[in-house]
Scaffold this motif. Structure first.
Motif, PDB file in Angstrom:
ATOM      1  N   ARG A 179       0.858  -1.183   0.000  1.00  0.00           N
ATOM      2  CA  ARG A 179       0.000   0.000   0.000  1.00  0.00           C
ATOM      3  C   ARG A 179       0.875   1.206   0.000  1.00  0.00           C
ATOM      4  NH1 ARG A 179      -5.210   0.651   3.189  1.00  0.00           N
ATOM      5  NH2 ARG A 179      -6.452  -0.534   1.804  1.00  0.00           N
ATOM      6  N   SER A 180       0.496   2.108  -0.828  1.00  0.00           N
ATOM      7  CA  SER A 180       1.266   3.330  -0.855  1.00  0.00           C
ATOM      8  C   SER A 180       0.652   4.288   0.146  1.00  0.00           C
ATOM      9  CB  SER A 180       1.309   3.936  -2.246  1.00  0.00           C
ATOM     10  OG  SER A 180       0.032   4.085  -2.717  1.00  0.00           O
ATOM     11  N   THR A 181       1.415   5.129   0.555  1.00  0.00           N
ATOM     12  CA  THR A 181       0.931   6.085   1.539  1.00  0.00           C
ATOM     13  C   THR A 181       0.711   7.419   0.864  1.00  0.00           C
ATOM     14  OG1 THR A 181       3.167   6.590   2.125  1.00  0.00           O
ATOM     15  CG2 THR A 181       2.030   5.010   3.513  1.00  0.00           C
TER      16      THR A 181
END
Length: 189
Positions: free
Chosen positions: A3-5
Motif C-alpha cells: 500500500r502506498s501512503t
C-alpha cells in the motif's frame, strides 16, 4: 501489493460497498421496433422536406403568391343614332355593290343622302365590318350606326380622319363577313 501512503482525502472516509469502478446507470434494453419507428419517421420528414425544397427552388410553388388584379369591366356605351355625322362607307371586299347597299340602309335610317359617301377601299380582304370613329365622344354615335347597319364592331382609330377637322365623321369599312362567301349558311331543319 504494498500500500502506498498517500495523504488522506475525502474519498477515504466513504462507507465500504461492493461496487468498484465507474458507476453508470444500467443501459436499458432498447426495443428494436421503437428505433425502427423513429428512423422511419425521420426518413419520411426528410423526404418531404426535400420534395418541398425542390419544388420551391424550381419555382413550381410560391410561398407568398401575389394576388392577381381583377379587371374592372369597361363601361358600356349607350348607342345613340346621330344623323349629324357624315358617314364614309368603304367596301373592303371583292364583291361589288355592297357600299351602295350599305348607303341605302343608312339613308333609309334618316341620314341625308349628301352626308353619306360610298366608295371602294384599298384592300379586298378586311375580315369583319367595323365602324371607325376618331374621338372618344364619337363612340356612342359609332355604336348607334353599328346597330343601324345590322351590327358591326366599333373601333377608335386615326386611320380615317375627316377631311375637315370641324366635321364629325364615322367610317364604315365593310368586311368579308358581309359577302355571300363570308356569311354562314342558314341552318337546315
Amino acid at each position: 501489493m504494498p500500500r502506498s501512503t498517500f495523504p488522506r482525502d475525502r474519498f477515504d472516509d466513504l462507507p465500504e460497498t461492493d461496487r468498484v469502478g465507474a458507476h453508470r446507470a444500467e443501459n436499458p434494453r432498447m426495443r428494436g421496433w421503437l428505433v425502427l419507428l423513429w428512423a422511419a419517421l425521420a426518413t419520411i420528414v426528410l423526404i418531404a422536406l426535400g420534395i418541398f425544397g425542390t419544388l420551391l427552388a424550381s419555382g413550381r410553388i410560391e410561398l407568398f403568391p401575389e394576388p392577381t388584379p381583377t379587371a374592372t369591366p369597361a363601361p358600356q356605351v349607350t348607342p345613340v343614332i346621330d344623323q349629324s355625322y357624315q358617314v364614309q362607307i368603304l367596301n373592303a371586299t371583292p364583291e361589288q355593290g355592297l357600299a351602295t347597299q350599305m348607303k341605302d340602309t343608312i339613308v333609309g335610317a334618316g341620314w341625308a343622302d349628301e352626308s353619306v359617301l360610298a366608295s371602294g377601299a384599298g384592300s379586298e380582304d378586311f375580315p369583319e365590318t367595323t365602324v371607325f370613329y376618331v374621338n372618344d365622344e364619337d363612340e356612342a354615335a359609332a355604336a348607334g350606326l353599328a346597330g343601324v347597319i345590322g351590327g358591326a364592331n366599333i373601333e377608335q382609330s386615326d386611320a380615317y380622319p375627316p377631311v375637315d377637322p370641324a366635321t364629325k365623321q364615322l367610317t364604315v369599312v365593310i368586311g368579308l363577313d358581309r359577302t355571300a362567301a363570308g356569311q354562314s349558311p342558314a341552318p337546315t331543319p
